[in-house]
Design an enzyme around this catalytic site. Structure first.
Site, mmCIF file in Angstrom:
data_model
loop_
_atom_site.group_PDB
_atom_site.id
_atom_site.type_symbol
_atom_site.label_atom_id
_atom_site.label_comp_id
_atom_site.label_asym_id
_atom_site.label_seq_id
_atom_site.Cartn_x
_atom_site.Cartn_y
_atom_site.Cartn_z
ATOM 1 N N ASP A 148 -13.410 39.256 -37.063
ATOM 2 C CA ASP A 148 -13.322 38.883 -35.486
ATOM 3 C C ASP A 148 -12.337 37.812 -35.351
ATOM 4 O O ASP A 148 -11.332 37.920 -35.615
ATOM 5 C CB ASP A 148 -14.963 38.446 -35.671
ATOM 6 C CG ASP A 148 -15.563 38.719 -34.236
ATOM 7 O OD1 ASP A 148 -14.836 38.255 -33.187
ATOM 8 O OD2 ASP A 148 -16.565 39.488 -34.215
ATOM 9 N N HIS A 180 -16.200 34.055 -29.842
ATOM 10 C CA HIS A 180 -16.957 35.245 -30.159
ATOM 11 C C HIS A 180 -17.224 35.622 -31.677
ATOM 12 O O HIS A 180 -18.520 35.891 -31.787
ATOM 13 C CB HIS A 180 -16.074 36.565 -29.703
ATOM 14 C CG HIS A 180 -16.800 37.892 -29.854
ATOM 15 N ND1 HIS A 180 -16.576 38.485 -31.076
ATOM 16 C CD2 HIS A 180 -17.776 38.526 -29.079
ATOM 17 C CE1 HIS A 180 -17.244 39.619 -31.114
ATOM 18 N NE2 HIS A 180 -18.004 39.526 -29.871
ATOM 19 N N SER A 372 -21.856 44.071 -29.769
ATOM 20 C CA SER A 372 -21.472 43.336 -30.958
ATOM 21 C C SER A 372 -22.653 42.487 -31.302
ATOM 22 O O SER A 372 -22.766 42.259 -32.762
ATOM 23 C CB SER A 372 -20.618 42.384 -30.281
ATOM 24 O OG SER A 372 -19.246 42.656 -30.354
#
Length: 499
Positions: A148, A180, A372
């Site tokens: 990520d 994120h 996600s």
């Protein structure tokens, strides 16, 4: 443990998607290695070489005027900023199989920042009965790797992150300049007083492959997979969370990502991948979620309640069948208005409209929506299953998550039930599938011989030394990476798949 790859070294694996069919020079004949037509003097070149010759070829390239040269013998790749003279020299070297240009992957735009709305947040963990499962398992002794944007320091993750490796190497001063990756990590393993992830005692490994704007290069992703295969045993990595995707262009037998994720799967790592956010149209599940072996996760809306009778599959959640006709996703998890860890001052947290730089959220937590989040919740569930059943293979973990799933109105895809997954008899899944031909070519190139039509369960995967695997000899002529999107939040011209 914290690590970085050098700017040259991290480019090594980009040749995977650029390699054409390999040629062999015949004795007594001249040799001209195929060259990517997009390569020009001054560019970074990725050079595939004969096994064991990377150091020698790198030295020759340097002598001929190439700069920033690096060699990686384990995968038989040399990378360098090429000059005209060094390009000619390498082309005529019979040890060189192919010369490719590096490639850049960019995400395309959709969404922006942490959610500002005051809408009802998802109960998340409670919806999938993870809190009930904690009586039996909390993820202890299981490590989950995340590819990520990185994982920042956060009080709710204190002691959780045992390794950070940066494959972007963009000079970022923050561990997660986007926010994120930390959000996703919190859903897996946060262990705060007021907020917990699905597997609060699991350990985490951060494999950073994207910058703060959701942009990266495929070689960063491939380098991360290489690191994963080499370090999975010492780090006890049993689960891999993948929050990125690319449109499926062809059969999984001809897709690079399918071969790469299957190498992790058969090496004993349970791969959990996002379905994507391009629904509700059929055939929109992205790679690697479209690979038939891995656990592909879509989103359902829990309406902000723990009740199950109001749950519905999210309209944005991608749906199958895949190009190969496989039903996907395999399981649904909450994915709307999900609460997790906030990193103040990161790209997701800053509203730069009108030239300003105001923070979108406040406090230690924020909300996002998309597959996600769903994927991270399922990855945490996989960690709990593996703590309870330490001998389970990735296929058995997948079977347990599917068999324990509950009905979601309007879809045949089961909703995740983590508590039941610990005790249920795994469903029979992945039966009769063949591994990607990309993977089989990889293994054949490393001396593993497979007969025609062999089924995947006829292969002794335990006998394969994944640490020494080289991708030499694999043909990637069908691989296309245009339009790759990363499953996350989007802003400006950058597309994440968190909605």
């Amino acid at each position: 443990m914290t690590g970085q790859m050098g700017d040259s070294a991290r480019r090594l694996l980009a040749a995977f998607f650029a390699l054409a069919l390999l040629f062999t020079a015949l004795p007594g004949t001249s040799w001209t290695a195929p060259v990517d037509p997009g390569l020009a003097a001054g560019d970074y070149a990725l050079v595939q070489v004969a096994h064991g010759t990377a150091e020698a070829v790198a030295a020759k390239a340097t002598a001929a005027g190439a700069t920033d040269v690096a060699a990686l013998d384990t995968i038989d790749i040399v990378t360098a900023r090429i000059s005209a003279d060094s390009l000619r020299s390498l082309q005529s070297d019979s040890r060189v199989s192919f010369i490719a240009t590096d490639a850049v992957i960019t995400a395309s735009a959709r969404r922006e920042r942490y959610e500002r709305s005051n809408g009802r947040p998802s109960p998340g963990v409670s919806v999938v009965d993870a809190d009930q499962a904690w009586v039996h398992a909390t993820g202890r002794d299981v490590t989950v790797a995340l590819m990520d944007t990185g994982i920042a320091e956060h009080p709710d993750l204190a002691g959780s992150v045992i390794a950070r490796v940066d494959f972007v190497n963009d000079g970022a001063t923050l561990l997660d300049p986007s926010g994120h990756g930390t959000f996703v990590a919190g859903l897996v393993a946060a262990h705060g007083e007021t907020f917990k992830g699905v597997a609060p005692d699991a350990k985490l490994v951060s494999l950073r492959v994207l910058d703060q704007n959701g942009m990266g290069t495929m070689h960063s992703v491939l380098a991360a997979f290489d690191w994963l295969l080499h370090n999975r045993s010492t780090m006890r990595i049993k689960v891999l969370n993948l929050s990125f995707g690319a449109p499926q262009r062809s059969s999984y037998h001809r897709e690079l990502l399918a071969g790469v994720v299957e190498s992790a799967w058969f090496a004993g790592i349970t791969v959990v991948a996002a379905a994507g956010n391009d629904g509700p149209t059929a055939g929109t599940v992205s790679m690697p979620g479209a690979d038939p072996f891995v656990i592909t996760v879509g989103s359902f809306a829990d309406q902000g309640t723990v009740a199950t009778n109001d749950d519905r599959e999210s309209a944005f959640s991608s749906r199958g069948p895949t190009r190969d006709g496989f039903a996907k996703p395999d399981v649904l998890a909450p994915g709307e208005h999900i609460v997790s860890l906030r990193v103040p001052g990161t790209a997701l947290d800053l509203d730069q409209a009108g030239g300003g730089r105001s923070e979108v959220a406040a406090g230690p937590y924020a909300k996002l929506t998309g597959t996600s989040a769903s994927t991270a919740i399922a990855a945490g569930g996989a960690a709990l299953v593996l703590e309870t059943h330490r001998s389970y293979s990735p296929t058995q973990v997948k079977g347990a998550l599917i068999a324990s799933g509950r009905h979601v109105v309007g879809t045949r895809t089961p909703g995740l039930d983590v508590d039941d997954a610990l005790t249920v008899r795994p469903a029979r899944v992945n039966a009769g599938l063949l591994p990607s031909r990309v993977l089989l070519r990889l293994l054949a190139a490393n001396g593993n011989v497979f007969g025609p039509g062999i089924a995947w369960d006829g292969i002794s995967w335990e006998g394969i030394s994944w640490e020494s695997v080289s991708w030499e000899g694999v043909a990637w002529e069908a691989v296309s990476w245009e339009g790759v999107t990363w499953d996350g939040v989007t802003w400006d011209s950058v597309t994440w798949e968190l909605r």
